[in-house]
Write a protein that holds these residues in place. Structure first.
Motif, PDB file in Angstrom:
ATOM      1  N   MET A 161       0.964  -1.376   0.136  1.00  0.00           N
ATOM      2  CA  MET A 161      -0.072  -0.030  -0.128  1.00  0.00           C
ATOM      3  C   MET A 161       0.894   1.190   0.026  1.00  0.00           C
ATOM      4  SD  MET A 161      -3.194   0.914  -0.250  1.00  0.00           S
ATOM      5  CE  MET A 161      -4.034  -0.505   0.211  1.00  0.00           C
ATOM      6  N   SER A 162       0.497   2.247  -0.782  1.00  0.00           N
ATOM      7  CA  SER A 162       1.417   3.291  -0.925  1.00  0.00           C
ATOM      8  C   SER A 162       1.264   4.244   0.209  1.00  0.00           C
ATOM      9  CB  SER A 162       1.046   4.276  -2.223  1.00  0.00           C
ATOM     10  OG  SER A 162       0.964   3.596  -3.282  1.00  0.00           O
ATOM     11  N   ALA A 163       2.433   5.055   0.526  1.00  0.00           N
ATOM     12  CA  ALA A 163       2.316   5.740   1.941  1.00  0.00           C
ATOM     13  C   ALA A 163       1.541   7.314   1.538  1.00  0.00           C
ATOM     14  CB  ALA A 163       3.794   6.218   2.086  1.00  0.00           C
ATOM     15  N   ASN A 164       1.197   7.829   2.452  1.00  0.00           N
ATOM     16  CA  ASN A 164       0.339   9.128   2.216  1.00  0.00           C
ATOM     17  C   ASN A 164       1.152  10.097   3.421  1.00  0.00           C
ATOM     18  OD1 ASN A 164      -1.490  11.203   1.451  1.00  0.00           O
ATOM     19  ND2 ASN A 164      -3.084  10.061   2.313  1.00  0.00           N
ATOM     20  N   ARG A 165       1.294  11.571   2.845  1.00  0.00           N
ATOM     21  CA  ARG A 165       1.567  12.474   3.998  1.00  0.00           C
ATOM     22  C   ARG A 165       0.441  13.375   4.081  1.00  0.00           C
ATOM     23  NH1 ARG A 165       5.852  12.767   7.271  1.00  0.00           N
ATOM     24  NH2 ARG A 165       6.628  14.672   6.564  1.00  0.00           N
ATOM     25  N   ALA A 166       0.122  13.882   5.361  1.00  0.00           N
ATOM     26  CA  ALA A 166      -0.896  14.690   5.798  1.00  0.00           C
ATOM     27  C   ALA A 166      -0.590  15.858   6.894  1.00  0.00           C
ATOM     28  CB  ALA A 166      -2.166  13.951   5.947  1.00  0.00           C
ATOM     29  N   VAL A 167      -1.383  16.876   6.967  1.00  0.00           N
ATOM     30  CA  VAL A 167      -1.218  17.999   7.763  1.00  0.00           C
ATOM     31  C   VAL A 167      -2.324  17.437   8.908  1.00  0.00           C
ATOM     32  CG1 VAL A 167      -1.454  20.335   8.361  1.00  0.00           C
ATOM     33  CG2 VAL A 167      -0.619  19.368   5.950  1.00  0.00           C
ATOM     34  N   ALA A 168      -1.991  17.420  10.316  1.00  0.00           N
ATOM     35  CA  ALA A 168      -2.652  17.149  11.274  1.00  0.00           C
ATOM     36  C   ALA A 168      -2.636  18.062  12.250  1.00  0.00           C
ATOM     37  CB  ALA A 168      -2.195  15.416  11.701  1.00  0.00           C
ATOM     38  N   TYR A 169      -3.657  18.369  12.799  1.00  0.00           N
ATOM     39  CA  TYR A 169      -3.807  19.034  14.238  1.00  0.00           C
ATOM     40  C   TYR A 169      -3.385  18.214  15.420  1.00  0.00           C
ATOM     41  CZ  TYR A 169      -6.273  21.291  18.379  1.00  0.00           C
ATOM     42  OH  TYR A 169      -6.596  21.921  19.522  1.00  0.00           O
ATOM     43  N   LYS A 170      -2.442  18.912  16.240  1.00  0.00           N
ATOM     44  CA  LYS A 170      -1.628  18.169  17.367  1.00  0.00           C
ATOM     45  C   LYS A 170      -2.031  18.821  18.579  1.00  0.00           C
ATOM     46  CE  LYS A 170       0.712  15.280  16.432  1.00  0.00           C
ATOM     47  NZ  LYS A 170       0.443  13.986  16.016  1.00  0.00           N
ATOM     48  N   GLY A 171      -2.822  20.062  18.691  1.00  0.00           N
ATOM     49  CA  GLY A 171      -3.119  20.508  19.860  1.00  0.00           C
ATOM     50  C   GLY A 171      -3.145  22.079  19.725  1.00  0.00           C
ATOM     51  N   PRO A 172      -3.720  22.785  20.445  1.00  0.00           N
ATOM     52  CA  PRO A 172      -3.681  24.333  20.454  1.00  0.00           C
ATOM     53  C   PRO A 172      -2.516  25.089  19.860  1.00  0.00           C
ATOM     54  CG  PRO A 172      -4.864  23.794  22.343  1.00  0.00           C
ATOM     55  CD  PRO A 172      -4.213  22.573  21.785  1.00  0.00           C
ATOM     56  N   GLY A 173      -2.665  25.660  18.540  1.00  0.00           N
ATOM     57  CA  GLY A 173      -1.657  26.229  18.010  1.00  0.00           C
ATOM     58  C   GLY A 173      -0.206  25.518  17.310  1.00  0.00           C
ATOM     59  N   GLU A 174      -0.508  24.164  17.207  1.00  0.00           N
ATOM     60  CA  GLU A 174       0.427  23.248  16.670  1.00  0.00           C
ATOM     61  C   GLU A 174      -0.207  22.230  15.524  1.00  0.00           C
ATOM     62  OE1 GLU A 174       3.256  19.764  18.058  1.00  0.00           O
ATOM     63  OE2 GLU A 174       1.834  20.582  19.446  1.00  0.00           O
ATOM     64  N   VAL A 175       0.424  22.307  14.414  1.00  0.00           N
ATOM     65  CA  VAL A 175       0.117  21.334  13.324  1.00  0.00           C
ATOM     66  C   VAL A 175       1.505  20.721  13.046  1.00  0.00           C
ATOM     67  CG1 VAL A 175      -1.926  22.562  12.527  1.00  0.00           C
ATOM     68  CG2 VAL A 175       0.399  22.952  11.549  1.00  0.00           C
ATOM     69  N   GLU A 176       1.180  19.497  12.337  1.00  0.00           N
ATOM     70  CA  GLU A 176       2.466  18.561  12.091  1.00  0.00           C
ATOM     71  C   GLU A 176       1.968  18.118  10.652  1.00  0.00           C
ATOM     72  OE1 GLU A 176       4.905  14.842  13.963  1.00  0.00           O
ATOM     73  OE2 GLU A 176       3.852  16.260  15.104  1.00  0.00           O
ATOM     74  N   VAL A 177       3.131  17.705   9.704  1.00  0.00           N
ATOM     75  CA  VAL A 177       3.087  17.040   8.757  1.00  0.00           C
ATOM     76  C   VAL A 177       3.374  15.608   9.197  1.00  0.00           C
ATOM     77  CG1 VAL A 177       3.797  16.675   6.306  1.00  0.00           C
ATOM     78  CG2 VAL A 177       3.392  18.891   7.202  1.00  0.00           C
ATOM     79  N   ILE A 178       2.521  14.605   8.951  1.00  0.00           N
ATOM     80  CA  ILE A 178       2.418  13.304   9.386  1.00  0.00           C
ATOM     81  C   ILE A 178       2.550  12.208   8.414  1.00  0.00           C
ATOM     82  CG2 ILE A 178       1.698  13.795  11.629  1.00  0.00           C
ATOM     83  CD1 ILE A 178      -1.065  12.236  10.809  1.00  0.00           C
ATOM     84  N   ASP A 179       2.984  10.855   8.518  1.00  0.00           N
ATOM     85  CA  ASP A 179       2.690   9.893   7.647  1.00  0.00           C
ATOM     86  C   ASP A 179       1.480   9.195   8.138  1.00  0.00           C
ATOM     87  OD1 ASP A 179       5.367   9.721   6.316  1.00  0.00           O
ATOM     88  OD2 ASP A 179       6.359   9.126   8.017  1.00  0.00           O
ATOM     89  N   THR A 180       0.565   8.862   7.113  1.00  0.00           N
ATOM     90  CA  THR A 180      -0.702   8.261   7.182  1.00  0.00           C
ATOM     91  C   THR A 180      -0.875   7.477   6.268  1.00  0.00           C
ATOM     92  OG1 THR A 180      -3.129   9.071   7.732  1.00  0.00           O
ATOM     93  CG2 THR A 180      -2.116  10.178   5.985  1.00  0.00           C
ATOM     94  N   ASP A 181      -1.996   6.714   6.444  1.00  0.00           N
ATOM     95  CA  ASP A 181      -2.392   5.573   5.625  1.00  0.00           C
ATOM     96  C   ASP A 181      -3.044   6.401   4.177  1.00  0.00           C
ATOM     97  OD1 ASP A 181      -1.764   3.765   7.287  1.00  0.00           O
ATOM     98  OD2 ASP A 181      -3.861   3.736   8.339  1.00  0.00           O
ATOM     99  N   TYR A 182      -2.765   5.508   3.174  1.00  0.00           N
ATOM    100  CA  TYR A 182      -3.360   5.778   1.717  1.00  0.00           C
ATOM    101  C   TYR A 182      -4.732   5.450   1.819  1.00  0.00           C
ATOM    102  CZ  TYR A 182      -3.716   5.341  -3.339  1.00  0.00           C
ATOM    103  OH  TYR A 182      -4.180   5.691  -4.461  1.00  0.00           O
ATOM    104  N   PRO A 183      -5.622   6.202   1.386  1.00  0.00           N
ATOM    105  CA  PRO A 183      -6.901   5.995   1.416  1.00  0.00           C
ATOM    106  C   PRO A 183      -7.603   4.558   0.867  1.00  0.00           C
ATOM    107  CG  PRO A 183      -6.506   8.152   0.467  1.00  0.00           C
ATOM    108  CD  PRO A 183      -5.159   7.710   0.475  1.00  0.00           C
ATOM    109  N   GLU A 184      -8.264   4.032   1.451  1.00  0.00           N
ATOM    110  CA  GLU A 184      -9.234   2.929   1.095  1.00  0.00           C
ATOM    111  C   GLU A 184     -10.596   3.139   0.758  1.00  0.00           C
ATOM    112  OE1 GLU A 184      -8.420  -0.657   3.179  1.00  0.00           O
ATOM    113  OE2 GLU A 184      -6.527  -0.056   3.959  1.00  0.00           O
TER     114      GLU A 184
END
Length: 406
Positions: free
Chosen positions: A1-24
């Protein structure tokens, strides 16, 4: 399965680019996913390789910690993409199509969808009518600030651009069709703007500027935009708007200097629940300020379009009432003046094809008006920080390199 990168909310004032699942073609458990939606099959969906995905002021409310969004929520509801996979039930959308994704998720089957009320679809969110990608309390459909994203009910939801090369050439304009251009236009349209109208738009962020462009398209004689941010007001003036600096006092006084009378035919609230006061109160949050001011300065028999976001849960509200979305409104004034109000999510599909045609035929240049600024996916945290500081720009994420000017 291909990888995916996404922007996630981590907490007030903080976002992070994370590794996440390819959509199904199935909705999985995860942050913000409604338990009733876990395991929901999506044979009617399409997987998109993201062409562009924008940072929105609505996202910023969550990132500031002003909603009940859970940590780990993948953000992003303003999506344009290339179709790379389709489910077995998809008939008309094809692999290779370049498409705009309305931020409203709609089934196309329920009573509201059939009546054109796609912002309040009855079938996609188990908690309440209406849903969106990557947004709190909207059913848990994964956000599109990512390399790849799943779109359900693809034949219904997706707006296909007629020519790939033309679409990519105009992508910074067309990317605004997923949300802010229809939303701003909806604000002006529901405020009753027509040829010869005078209109006051509260807020010179991207939605307010899009509302100003929409009012011009609808034939307004004078479009006045109010804000506290000098750079954003300058952007409004760059395409022919009059402006009001609300830090200088009651907007009615400045409107009278422009029009000769202290009122307008139509009012648009493009600020929402994090509004600040006017004049000496401009440094303090006062969430009912904009709505009350609009009722005061809109002529009797006029209308208010309210695309600005209001929420049912605000942990950072200034008092207990504000924390549950309860505001002190002068409804008696609005009633006495026979004002009309339109609130809620814009039904994007009501407007997006027509606005696409205006873009493709050079009748409007929305990217210039809102300051479209492409950045890489990995630059999203800085984009959020700059936008939060009032940058007069609309940040457009370019996760897969389609935008050559980035």
């Amino acid at each position: 399965m291909s990888a995916n990168r996404a922007v996630a909310y981590k907490g007030p004032g903080e976002v992070e680019v994370i590794d996440t699942d390819y959509p199904e073609f199935e909705l999985k458990d995860g942050p913000g996913v409604n338990p009733a939606n876990v395991g929901r099959k999506v044979p009617h969906g399409a997987i998109l390789k993201t062409v562009s995905t924008n940072i929105c002021g609505s996202d910023q409310h969550m990132v500031r910690g002003r909603t009940t969004a859970p940590a780990g929520l993948v953000l992003g509801h303003e999506i344009t993409g290339e179709v790379v996979e389709v489910g077995p039930d998809v008939e008309f959308i094809k692999v290779g199509d370049i498409v705009s994704v309305p931020f409203n998720i709609a089934c196309g089957r329920c009573r509201n969808c059939k009546e054109g009320k796609t912002g309040i679809c009855l079938n996609v969110n188990p908690d309440r009518p209406g849903s969106a990608y990557g947004y709190v309390d909207m059913g848990g459909w994964v956000g599109g600030q990512a390399e790849y994203v799943l779109v359900p009910y693809a034949d219904w939801n997706l707006l296909k651009f007629p020519d790939r090369d033309q679409a990519l050439e105009k992508i910074l304009d067309l990317t605004m069709l997923s949300d802010i251009f229809p939303t701003g236009f909806h604000g002006a349209y529901t405020a009753g703007v027509r040829p010869g109208s005078t209109v006051y738009i509260a807020g010179a962020g991207p939605v307010g500027l899009a509302a100003a462009v929409g009012a011009q398209l609808l034939g307004a004689a004078v479009v006045i935009v109010g804000d506290l941010n000098a750079d954003r007001l300058a952007r409004a003036r760059s395409f022919g708007c009059e402006t009001v600096d609300v830090s200088q006092g009651d907007p009615k006084d400045q409107i009278e200097q422009i029009l000769g009378v202290p009122e307008v035919d139509s009012g648009v609230d493009a600020v929402g629940f994090e509004a600040r006061g006017h004049g000496s109160d401009a440094s303090h949050e006062a969430p009912a300020t904009v709505l009350n001011a609009l009722m005061d300065l809109t002529a009797a028999g006029g209308a208010l379009g309210i695309p600005g976001l209001y929420v049912t849960g605000d942990p950072g509200g200034i008092d207990e009432a504000a924390k549950v979305g309860s505001l002190s409104l002068r409804l008696g004034l609005g009633w006495a003046k026979s004002l009309s109000f339109t609130t809620g999510q814009c039904p994007v599909m009501k407007y997006n094809r027509q606005l696409m045609m205006a873009i493709l035929h050079d009748k409007v240049h929305i990217a210039d008006a809102v300051g479209a600024t492409p950045i890489g996916l990995e630059d999203a945290p800085q984009g959020y920080a700059d936008f939060d500081q009032g940058a007069a720009k609309k940040y457009v994420l370019n996760p897969n390199g389609y935008i050559q000017t980035a």
